[in-house]
Enzyme design. Structure first.
Site, PDB file in Angstrom:
ATOM      1  N   GLY A  48     -13.667  17.577  84.770  1.00 21.19           N
ATOM      2  CA  GLY A  48     -12.684  18.538  85.276  1.00 21.19           C
ATOM      3  C   GLY A  48     -12.701  19.771  84.401  1.00 21.19           C
ATOM      4  CG  PHE A  74     -15.777  18.328  94.029  1.00 23.09           C
ATOM      5  CD1 PHE A  74     -17.047  18.609  94.499  1.00 23.09           C
ATOM      6  CD2 PHE A  74     -14.944  17.539  94.816  1.00 23.09           C
ATOM      7  CE1 PHE A  74     -17.489  18.122  95.724  1.00 23.09           C
ATOM      8  CE2 PHE A  74     -15.374  17.042  96.050  1.00 23.09           C
ATOM      9  CZ  PHE A  74     -16.650  17.334  96.497  1.00 23.09           C
ATOM     10  CE1 TYR A 235       4.629  17.633  86.852  1.00 23.96           C
ATOM     11  CE2 TYR A 235       4.024  15.711  85.568  1.00 23.96           C
ATOM     12  CZ  TYR A 235       3.678  16.893  86.190  1.00 23.96           C
ATOM     13  OH  TYR A 235       2.380  17.309  86.164  1.00 23.96           O
TER      14      TYR A 235
END
Length: 392
Positions: A48, A74, A235
């Site tokens: 990433g 990606f 969260y």
């Protein structure tokens, strides 16, 4: 083509190659102006690697420690008529700057959740790097295909237990309004853990370990955001929080699995920032606009690169790093301390549509949002005719 931002909802659907390069160069410059990382990493895998904290990690390793970096991302490449994703241009700019600096690097564009990309990475490491001494896991994705079953799982952002009504800010309509979020089902929770939990981090590190490409005393870290009271319902006490808790489980598993190497696995808790990931989460744009206001006044505001440089120097490459009771590294203290949180909570109670622009740092938020896609830099000519086709 002349490229201007096209914003739809919480996402910008295009990006600017020159602006993205400027964003990368500024982060590199920051690291270059800091002391080199003592006993820093030499062979680094960043899963990433193309935006946000992952990109900052790659830049810090390369330009702060002269590391050979392998990045996995990606991203969509450009066409004659359509710009690439920002991460594509960021990676191209990183390649260009790393090349100028004589650094070793390689990037693989593909689905990091797949076994094929893991194998391609292992092959590159064996042929070109030897052994990896740092693995950074910084993936944010709404979906994950399980490589074993072929099933595609989708993550959701929902509270757990009960419906939750709160304030949020719609960046598209410039509007503070109430939002009600329905609670997650058990399936929602399980799916979100499957996408955003520690399973894929584990698969990566175990695959690298089994292939014999991890160095002794190797370190690995996955990034999380823990937050405090205001963000807990969406969260901490929510589907995403449950997934992030699974990272703690994975960290322990990895230490046990790789005890022959004395591997260290940390979950690193970082501050809330404008990223492509955080823009999508209800509550966060409003909360971040308020923390930017407070933290800039306190002189403690940091972006991705400042956070990650500190993570490397004060955490990963510090012989005696400070850990919390769960063994995590924290770079979020400037945000989560009681004094700063009290100021943010007071503003949160007061903020309405009428006073939002006075109480919050929306300008700062919006500017950083534009920067993610290569827009809003004062030294980039956005009226220039630019070729969107940039290769790497």
């Amino acid at each position: 083509m002349i490229i201007k931002p096209k914003i739809r909802g919480f996402i910008c659907t295009n990006s600017h190659p020159v602006g993205c390069a400027e964003n990368v160069k500024r982060q590199i410059e920051f690291v270059r102006n800091k002391p080199a990382i003592t006993n820093g990493p030499k062979n680094v895998l960043v899963i990433g690697c193309s935006t946000g904290y992952g990109l900052a990690s790659r830049i810090t390793a390369a330009f702060g420690s002269e590391a050979h970096t392998l990045g996995v991302c990606f991203e969509k490449e450009p066409t004659e008529k359509k710009t690439a994703t920002a991460g594509w241009y960021n990676t191209a700019a990183f390649h260009q700057e790393a090349n100028k600096a004589g650094l070793a690097f390689h990037s693989i564009n593909g689905d990091a959740f797949s076994d094929e990309i893991k194998q391609e990475s292992i092959d590159y490491i064996k042929q070109n790097m030897g052994k990896i001494d740092l693995v950074v896991y910084s993936l944010a994705s709404p979906k994950r295909k399980d490589p074993d079953s072929g099933e595609v799982y989708s993550s959701v952002l929902k509270p757990i237990g009960k419906q939750y009504t709160t304030k949020t800010y719609n960046t598209d309509k410039d509007q503070v309004h109430e939002v009600t979020l329905d609670p997650a089902t058990d399936e929602d929770i399980a799916n979100t853990v499957k996408v955003m939990g520690g399973e894929d981090w584990e698969r990566w590190v175990k695959a690298l370990h089994n292939a014999g490409v991890l160095a002794e005393n190797c370190q690995t870290t996955a990034y999380t955001y823990i937050g405090k009271k205001l963000t807990l319902p969406i969260y901490g006490h929510a589907t995403i929080g449950r997934a992030k808790e699974d990272l703690d489980r994975a960290a322990s598993e990895l230490v046990a699995e790789c005890d022959d190497l004395n591997l260290k696995a940390y979950v690193s808790s970082l501050k809330a920032l404008v990223t492509q990931a955080s823009s999508a989460i209800p509550v966060m744009p409003l909360y971040i606009s308020l923390i930017y206001k407070v933290m800039k006044e306190e002189g403690t505001h940091e972006g991705c690169i400042e956070q990650i440089y500190r993570l490397f120097t004060e955490g990963l490459y510090n012989s005696n790093p400070e850990l919390d009771e769960a063994g995590r590294l924290h770079m979020d203290g400037y945000e989560t301390n009681d004094k700063t949180q009290a100021k943010i909570e007071a503003l949160w109670e007061q903020v309405t549509q009428d006073n939002f622009h006075q109480l919050a740092d929306y300008e700062g938020y919006h500017q950083e949002f534009l920067h993610l896609f290569g827009f809003g830099f004062d030294n980039v000519d956005y009226d220039a005719d630019i070729d969107p086709k940039v290769n790497w």
